[in-house]
Write a protein that holds these residues in place. Structure first.
Motif, PDB file in Angstrom:
ATOM      1  N   PHE A 181       0.827  -1.202   0.000  1.00 20.92           N
ATOM      2  CA  PHE A 181       0.000   0.000   0.000  1.00 20.92           C
ATOM      3  C   PHE A 181       0.863   1.255   0.000  1.00 20.92           C
ATOM      4  CE2 PHE A 181      -1.957   3.364   2.573  1.00 20.92           C
ATOM      5  CZ  PHE A 181      -3.096   3.634   1.825  1.00 20.92           C
ATOM      6  N   LEU A 182       1.895   1.271   0.834  1.00 23.62           N
ATOM      7  CA  LEU A 182       2.762   2.454   0.901  1.00 23.62           C
ATOM      8  C   LEU A 182       3.581   2.613  -0.370  1.00 23.62           C
ATOM      9  CD1 LEU A 182       4.042   2.462   4.589  1.00 23.62           C
ATOM     10  CD2 LEU A 182       2.312   3.895   3.539  1.00 23.62           C
ATOM     11  N   GLY A 183       3.993   1.486  -0.963  1.00 22.10           N
ATOM     12  CA  GLY A 183       4.738   1.574  -2.218  1.00 22.10           C
ATOM     13  C   GLY A 183       3.905   2.178  -3.335  1.00 22.10           C
ATOM     14  N   THR A 184       2.649   1.754  -3.421  1.00 19.21           N
ATOM     15  CA  THR A 184       1.738   2.289  -4.435  1.00 19.21           C
ATOM     16  C   THR A 184       1.384   3.741  -4.129  1.00 19.21           C
ATOM     17  OG1 THR A 184       0.818   0.098  -4.856  1.00 19.21           O
ATOM     18  CG2 THR A 184      -0.508   1.983  -5.536  1.00 19.21           C
ATOM     19  N   LEU A 185       1.150   4.043  -2.849  1.00 12.85           N
ATOM     20  CA  LEU A 185       0.815   5.410  -2.458  1.00 12.85           C
ATOM     21  C   LEU A 185       1.960   6.363  -2.752  1.00 12.85           C
ATOM     22  CD1 LEU A 185      -1.428   7.086  -1.095  1.00 12.85           C
ATOM     23  CD2 LEU A 185      -0.284   6.684   1.092  1.00 12.85           C
ATOM     24  N   ALA A 186       3.199   5.893  -2.597  1.00  8.32           N
ATOM     25  CA  ALA A 186       4.368   6.732  -2.896  1.00  8.32           C
ATOM     26  C   ALA A 186       4.382   7.149  -4.361  1.00  8.32           C
ATOM     27  CB  ALA A 186       5.653   5.983  -2.540  1.00  8.32           C
ATOM     28  N   VAL A 187       3.988   6.233  -5.248  1.00  7.04           N
ATOM     29  CA  VAL A 187       3.901   6.559  -6.672  1.00  7.04           C
ATOM     30  C   VAL A 187       2.838   7.627  -6.900  1.00  7.04           C
ATOM     31  CG1 VAL A 187       3.389   5.662  -8.983  1.00  7.04           C
ATOM     32  CG2 VAL A 187       4.698   4.270  -7.351  1.00  7.04           C
ATOM     33  N   PHE A 188       1.702   7.499  -6.238  1.00  5.73           N
ATOM     34  CA  PHE A 188       0.628   8.479  -6.391  1.00  5.73           C
ATOM     35  C   PHE A 188       1.061   9.855  -5.873  1.00  5.73           C
ATOM     36  CE2 PHE A 188      -2.608   4.796  -6.009  1.00  5.73           C
ATOM     37  CZ  PHE A 188      -2.436   4.505  -7.350  1.00  5.73           C
ATOM     38  N   TYR A 189       1.732   9.877  -4.735  1.00 13.20           N
ATOM     39  CA  TYR A 189       2.211  11.152  -4.200  1.00 13.20           C
ATOM     40  C   TYR A 189       3.216  11.802  -5.147  1.00 13.20           C
ATOM     41  CZ  TYR A 189       0.048  10.410   0.400  1.00 13.20           C
ATOM     42  OH  TYR A 189      -0.843  10.251   1.422  1.00 13.20           O
ATOM     43  N   LEU A 190       4.055  10.979  -5.743  1.00 15.88           N
ATOM     44  CA  LEU A 190       5.033  11.506  -6.695  1.00 15.88           C
ATOM     45  C   LEU A 190       4.349  12.178  -7.881  1.00 15.88           C
ATOM     46  CD1 LEU A 190       8.091  11.646  -7.349  1.00 15.88           C
ATOM     47  CD2 LEU A 190       7.799   9.505  -8.617  1.00 15.88           C
ATOM     48  N   ALA A 191       3.237  11.586  -8.323  1.00 14.77           N
ATOM     49  CA  ALA A 191       2.525  12.103  -9.491  1.00 14.77           C
ATOM     50  C   ALA A 191       1.508  13.182  -9.150  1.00 14.77           C
ATOM     51  CB  ALA A 191       1.813  10.959 -10.204  1.00 14.77           C
ATOM     52  N   ALA A 192       1.184  13.362  -7.863  1.00 13.25           N
ATOM     53  CA  ALA A 192       0.098  14.261  -7.457  1.00 13.25           C
ATOM     54  C   ALA A 192       0.257  15.707  -7.950  1.00 13.25           C
ATOM     55  CB  ALA A 192      -0.066  14.229  -5.935  1.00 13.25           C
ATOM     56  N   PRO A 193       1.443  16.345  -7.827  1.00 14.30           N
ATOM     57  CA  PRO A 193       1.555  17.729  -8.320  1.00 14.30           C
ATOM     58  C   PRO A 193       1.259  17.873  -9.805  1.00 14.30           C
ATOM     59  CG  PRO A 193       3.385  17.196  -6.867  1.00 14.30           C
ATOM     60  CD  PRO A 193       2.671  15.903  -7.155  1.00 14.30           C
ATOM     61  N   PHE A 194       1.693  16.904 -10.582  1.00 20.01           N
ATOM     62  CA  PHE A 194       1.439  16.948 -12.029  1.00 20.01           C
ATOM     63  C   PHE A 194      -0.044  16.702 -12.313  1.00 20.01           C
ATOM     64  CE2 PHE A 194       5.643  15.283 -11.069  1.00 20.01           C
ATOM     65  CZ  PHE A 194       6.441  16.242 -11.675  1.00 20.01           C
ATOM     66  N   CYS A 195      -0.641  15.820 -11.526  1.00 21.44           N
ATOM     67  CA  CYS A 195      -2.075  15.556 -11.643  1.00 21.44           C
ATOM     68  C   CYS A 195      -2.863  16.818 -11.321  1.00 21.44           C
ATOM     69  CB  CYS A 195      -2.450  14.424 -10.699  1.00 21.44           C
ATOM     70  SG  CYS A 195      -4.199  13.983 -10.710  1.00 21.44           S
TER      71      CYS A 195
END
Length: 372
Positions: free
Chosen positions: A145-159
């Protein structure tokens, strides 16, 4: 959705529901001879998808607050890392130590994650496990869950930048486009590899299921919801919530090959409709909303949900194994379902108070990180 820069009780309540779902699905896994009717709790694994929806929306809220200043991305990443890293590092260390003790005393682990390879541990410390199958969910329980969430956080500003520049009637379809693309990609991977791996690519709790590709629809649903206007009525959302729940149960317990490719997105839809309903009620009844005893308990668990998630494995897996082994050593035979019903409340309570302790330890580590 119209927002105010204040803490919403709605988020705490939904996070409380999500962590209860996760405890319920995990708590039944280590009991012998448990009743088949408890299989309904298996759907509790979808609590993680509810967390993804909430994270999508709160990430957009956080980025909006930071948007007027400088170094928005850096500030966002720093804030998220400081929220995640301390508790995660402490839990990895604790599980590693307990696993070592368990191996020394019993010759086996009693419910702890088993991957002790230095490279795997390092990748988890760097939050890279979401991209690497060999260490994705075996160094510390729930690490996927944290590994996947880290990817989402990385992409969040661009999103955020992309969605903020688009019209609302376009933004609301972005999660659907992403989910369609994910289904096509995963189905294509299955077709290409089925002769070698069979249905393994589509299995529940496999790397593909855990991957950000399979889960991104939930995060994007929460993110797009942020840009929706506040609804004037929630009648449709109430009806859709019921339909979403029924569809989720049908798909989740079906034999359909794509069940665990589509179920996360269905849970994401359910989460969005619940969020809209609760937020609508909160705005119109701020003085009385969430004041009942059960709501207060849910909010308390929701506020500590991250730390409960990290700590609950010590009790949902290890505690049943230890208690059953102790009973067997004494020659006592206890019905698995009865034992489950006796232990489920202590599991919830111990997970909560262990999370409070972990939260305090994390706050100390966070201060050390800031000084460094």
């Amino acid at each position: 959705m119209e927002t105010r820069h204040k803490h919403w009780s709605t988020f705490d309540i939904l996070k409380g529901i999500a962590i209860w779902m996760i405890i319920l699905v995990h708590s039944r896994q280590k009991f012998d001879g448990i009743s088949s009717w408890l299989e309904i709790f298996a759907v509790g694994q979808m609590g993680c998808q509810l967390f993804f929806v909430i994270s999508g929306m709160t990430s957009m809220m956080s980025l909006e607050r930071l948007a007027d200043g400088e170094h928005t991305c850096r500030k966002f990443y720093k804030k998220r890392l400081m929220a995640v890293i301390p508790g995660w590092y402490i839990s990895i260390f604790l599980i590693y130590v307990l696993n070592t003790i368990s191996l020394a005393l019993f010759g086996t682990n009693i419910g702890f994650a088993v991957n002790r390879e230095p490279l795997s541990v390092l990748c988890n410390l760097l939050l890279l496990q979401g991209l690497l199958p060999f260490c994705n969910n075996n160094v510390a329980g729930g690490g996927w869950f944290l590994g996947t969430l880290a990817v989402f956080y990385l992409a969040a500003p661009f999103c955020y930048r992309f969605m903020a520049k688009r019209r609302q009637n376009i933004v609301k379809y972005i999660p659907w486009f992403a989910e369609t693309a994910a289904i096509v990609c995963i189905t294509g991977l299955y077709v290409l590899t089925r002769e070698k791996y069979g249905y393994a690519v589509l299995n529940n709790n496999g790397f593909v299921y855990f991957s950000f590709v399979n889960q991104m629809g939930c995060f994007l649903l929460g993110a797009s919801l942020y840009f929706e206007k506040e609804p004037e009525s929630i009648t449709a959302d109430k009806i859709l919530s019921v339909l979403d729940a029924l569809l989720l149960l049908i798909v989740f317990f079906s034999e359909w090959k794509l069940a665990f490719v589509t179920a996360p997105f269905i849970m994401g839809l359910l989460g969005c409709h619940l969020l809209k309903c609760l937020r609508f009620m909160e705005k119109r009844n701020e003085d009385s909303f969430g004041k009942s005893r059960i709501m207060k308990i849910l909010k308390a668990n929701g506020r500590s949900s991250y730390y409960i998630y990290l700590m609950h494995g010590l009790f949902v897996w290890s505690m049943p194994i230890a208690v059953q082994n102790l009973l067997h050593m004494r020659g006592w035979q206890v019905n698995g379902t009865l034992l489950y019903l006796c232990l489920i409340v202590p599991i919830f309570v111990l997970s909560y108070y262990a999370a409070i302790l972990l939260g305090k330890m994390s706050a100390v580590m966070r201060k050390l990180f800031v000084r460094i």
